[in-house]
Design an enzyme around this catalytic site. Structure first.
Site, mmCIF file in Angstrom:
data_model
loop_
_atom_site.group_PDB
_atom_site.id
_atom_site.type_symbol
_atom_site.label_atom_id
_atom_site.label_comp_id
_atom_site.label_asym_id
_atom_site.label_seq_id
_atom_site.Cartn_x
_atom_site.Cartn_y
_atom_site.Cartn_z
ATOM 1 N N GLY A 158 0.524 -1.456 0.171
ATOM 2 C CA GLY A 158 -0.050 -0.349 -0.243
ATOM 3 C C GLY A 158 0.852 1.104 -0.283
ATOM 4 N N GLN A 159 1.864 1.093 -0.479
ATOM 5 C CA GLN A 159 3.325 2.830 -0.064
ATOM 6 C C GLN A 159 2.702 2.962 -1.605
ATOM 7 O OE1 GLN A 159 5.362 -0.302 0.361
ATOM 8 N NE2 GLN A 159 6.690 0.098 1.429
ATOM 9 N N ASP A 160 3.326 4.368 -1.526
ATOM 10 C CA ASP A 160 2.525 5.012 -2.098
ATOM 11 C C ASP A 160 2.710 4.563 -4.044
ATOM 12 O OD1 ASP A 160 4.697 6.058 -1.684
ATOM 13 O OD2 ASP A 160 3.670 8.440 -1.513
#
Ligand code: G3D
Ligand code: MG
Length: 182
Positions: A64-66
Site C-alpha cells: 500500500g505504499q504510494d
C-alpha cells in the site's frame, strides 16, 4: 455458489492499515507479526464456518505504499471483490485513504466489484466508530451501482474477521444475483 467454489479477493488500503496482519490471522488463526509488504502476499483460505463455509478465498494482499498503489488495478482485474482496509485511529490518513478509494473506484471495472471496508484496529482506545469512518470515507457518496459494506475488526485478536468473510461473501452473492436480474 457451490460449496467447492472459490473467489479471488484483492485486499487493498494504505500501508500499515493492517492488511498483512489480517491475511495471516485469517490463514493461521493466530497473530503473525508482519514486516512491511514490498510487493504482495497471497494466501488461499478455505472458510470453515459461517455463511461462506466451504468457500475458498484466494486473497491478494497488495503493498500500500504510494508507489505501489498504481498497481492495484492489476490485481482487481481478476478479482471477485475488494477488501479495503483502513486504520480506525489514524484520522489524518483516513483522508488519504478516501482519496485512494475514490481513485480506485473511478475505474469502471472496479465499480462492478463488491467493496468491503474493514475498519481495523478497533481495539485501540481512540478508534473511530463505523459511522464516523463511513462518513470520513464518503461511502454513501460512491457510485450508485457500487455494492459495499463496512465491518469493524481487530487483526491482532481476529475479532470481526469471520464476520468480514461472511460480509464479503454476502456482497459477492448479492452482486451476482443483481447481474442476473438485469
Ligand atoms: P499493512 O500490511 O497494511 O502495511 P501490517 O499493515 O499488517 O504490516 O500492520 C501494520 C502495523 O499495525 C503492525 O504493527 C501491526 O501489528 C499493527 N496492527 C495491525 N492490525 C492491528 C489491530 O487490529 N490493532 C492494533 N492495535 N494494531 C494492529 P508494527 O508495530 O509491527 O508496525
Ligand atoms: Mg503488508
Amino acid at each position: 455458489m457451490g460449496s467447492s467454489s472459490s473467489v479471488q479477493i484483492s485486499m487493498l488500503g494504505l500501508d500499515s492499515s493492517g492488511k498483512t496482519t489480517i491475511l495471516y490471522r485469517m490463514k493461521f488463526q493466530q497473530y503473525t507479526n508482519a514486516t512491511p509488504t514490498i510487493s504482495y502476499n497471497c494466501e488461499t483460505i478455505k472458510v470453515k464456518e459461517g455463511r461462506a463455509k466451504g468457500i475458498t478465498f484466494k486473497i491478494w494482499d497488495v503493498g500500500g505504499q504510494d508507489n505501489k498503489r498504481p498497481l492495484w488495478n492489476q490485481y482487481t482485474r481478476s478479482s471477485d471483490g475488494i477488501i479495503f482496509v483502513v486504520d480506525s485511529v489514524d484520522r489524518e490518513r483516513l483522508e488519504e485513504a478516501k482519496l485512494e478509494l475514490i481513485r480506485l473506484l473511478k475505474n469502471a471495472d472496479n465499480q462492478r466489484l463488491p467493496l468491503l471496508v474493514i475498519a481495523n484496529k478497533q481495539d485501540l482506545p481512540n478508534s473511530l466508530d463505523l459511522c464516523e469512518i463511513e462518513k470520513l470515507l464518503g461511502l454513501r457518496d460512491l457510485h450508485p451501482g457500487q455494492v459495499w459494506a463496512i465491518q469493524g475488526a481487530c487483526a491482532i485478536t481476529g475479532e470481526g474477521l469471520p464476520e468480514a468473510m461472511d460480509a464479503m461473501f454476502d456482497l459477492i452473492v448479492k452482486k451476482k444475483s443483481l447481474k442476473k436480474k438485469k
